[in-house]
Scaffold this active site. Structure first.
Site, mmCIF file in Angstrom:
data_model
loop_
_atom_site.group_PDB
_atom_site.id
_atom_site.type_symbol
_atom_site.label_atom_id
_atom_site.label_comp_id
_atom_site.label_asym_id
_atom_site.label_seq_id
_atom_site.Cartn_x
_atom_site.Cartn_y
_atom_site.Cartn_z
ATOM 1 C CG HIS A 15 48.375 40.917 42.094
ATOM 2 N ND1 HIS A 15 47.220 40.308 41.673
ATOM 3 C CD2 HIS A 15 48.799 41.678 41.045
ATOM 4 C CE1 HIS A 15 46.959 40.671 40.421
ATOM 5 N NE2 HIS A 15 47.896 41.493 40.034
HETATM 6 O O1 RIB Z 1 50.647 38.050 39.127
HETATM 7 C C1 RIB Z 1 50.910 39.002 40.109
HETATM 8 C C2 RIB Z 1 52.344 38.907 40.563
HETATM 9 O O2 RIB Z 1 53.215 39.138 39.471
HETATM 10 C C3 RIB Z 1 52.739 39.891 41.638
HETATM 11 O O3 RIB Z 1 53.637 39.296 42.529
HETATM 12 C C4 RIB Z 1 53.345 41.031 40.879
HETATM 13 O O4 RIB Z 1 54.426 41.635 41.563
HETATM 14 C C5 RIB Z 1 53.664 40.448 39.546
HETATM 15 O O5 RIB Z 1 54.445 40.908 38.615
#
Ligand code: RIB
Ligand code: CA
Length: 315
Positions: free
Chosen positions: A244
């Site tokens: 992500h």
């Molecule tokens: O949903 C994805 C996000 O939550 C990212 O920023 C990742 O680091 C996480 O835990």
């Protein structure tokens, strides 16, 4: 080369670590500082991890500030996919660089204020954890939004199902009240939601090719991503786990890899079942003006080729 001043607000976190490594490998960016916020793991671990990553990158000169230790109102929830340490099982040496004395919120306020008053260039922020620090900043001094060139947020889920509840993405769910303040702040926002990042799938061959470079940073990145792997072809339609947070930094550097739309986004702060859900007004039903550029698509092969090229440049 003119370098873009950048602050990363983050909760490292495996994918946060890769985002920081990408930023530090990119000569187009001038990383002014890292603000660690509680999220994937408690604040004591996120600030420690941020410093470990800077040292791995050979950049102990980057100021790392500790930010907010808990969300504004709701009870605290931590992440699920980065392990107890936040960096999976990867053993990076404890940092020797110090944690900065001030609070991340003060660092943000001072830096953005200077930019808002024209005493320094406007600053870009990548916010890749819960939005608590920024929610506090905008509550304390709303005028500092004028010092922001662009705020790139990883968070939210629109058509995609949530990754923490059926309807909510983790970063927004972890502090929905802060997120709502941020979306209503007037800052120029680009949003990288799950709808897009669920297509940024790190494939096993790509991870193996990182490892095959036989370079320290690329090998650590490969190890981190292997731990983080949420390979689930049934869910994502193909093999690989989503990466992500690095998409926010990649958007700054290679916006042509992405597609998106300007829309009005709001956050559910009351829902019993839908707390933290982000809603985008795709068809102009609310009459509210767009407050975010929402990324809807990614050229994943181009993104991963670029990420590998930058990680390979270390050493
Ligand atoms: O949903 C994805 C996000 O939550 C990212 O920023 C990742 O680091 C996480 O835990
Ligand atoms: Ca994160």
């Amino acid at each position: 080369m003119k370098r873009r001043p950048l602050i990363i607000d983050t909760d490292p976190g495996v994918d946060d670590a890769i985002a920081i490594l990408l930023a530090l490998a990119s000569p187009e960016l001038d990383l002014l500082g890292i603000c660690a916020v509680a999220g994937n793991v408690p604040l004591a671990a996120t600030q420690d991890n941020a410093r470990r990553i800077c040292e791995l990158a050979g950049r102990p000169d980057i100021p790392v500030y500790a930010g907010c230790p808990r969300p504004m109102l709701r009870e605290q929830i931590f992440g699920k996919y980065s392990g107890v340490s936040g960096l999976g099982g990867t053993l990076l040496p404890p940092p020797s660089m110090p944690l900065m004395h001030g609070h991340a919120v003060d660092f943000l306020l001072d830096t953005l204020d200077e930019a808002a008053q024209g005493r320094r260039e406007k600053v870009t922020i990548c916010a890749i954890g819960p939005l608590t620090d920024l929610g506090v900043v905008f509550s304390m001094r709303p005028s500092v939004v004028r010092g922001i060139e662009r705020l790139v947020i990883m968070g939210g889920a629109f058509s995609a199902l949530g990754n923490r509840t059926p309807s909510a993405e983790y970063n927004i769910l972890a502090d929905p009240h802060a997120a709502r303040i941020v979306f209503s702040s007037g800052a120029p926002i680009t949003l990288a939601p799950l709808d897009m990042t669920f297509r940024a799938l790190a494939k096993p061959e790509w991870v193996a090719s990182l490892k095959a470079l036989k370079r320290r940073v690329a090998s650590v990145a490969a190890e981190l991503i292997t731990f983080y792997d949420r390979n689930d072809p049934e869910r994502y339609g193909e093999v690989g786990g989503p990466l992500h947070d690095p998409t926010t930094v990649a958007w700054l550097l290679r916006p042509e890899f992405f597609t998106g739309r300007d829309v009005f986004v709001d956050v559910d702060c009351e829902g019993h079942l839908t707390l933290g859900h982000t809603q985008a007004d795709w068809r102009g039903k609310t009459g509210c003006p767009a407050n975010a550029h929402v990324l809807t698509g990614i050229d994943a092969p181009a993104f991963f080729a670029f990420l590998k090229e930058r990680l390979a440049a270390y050493e």
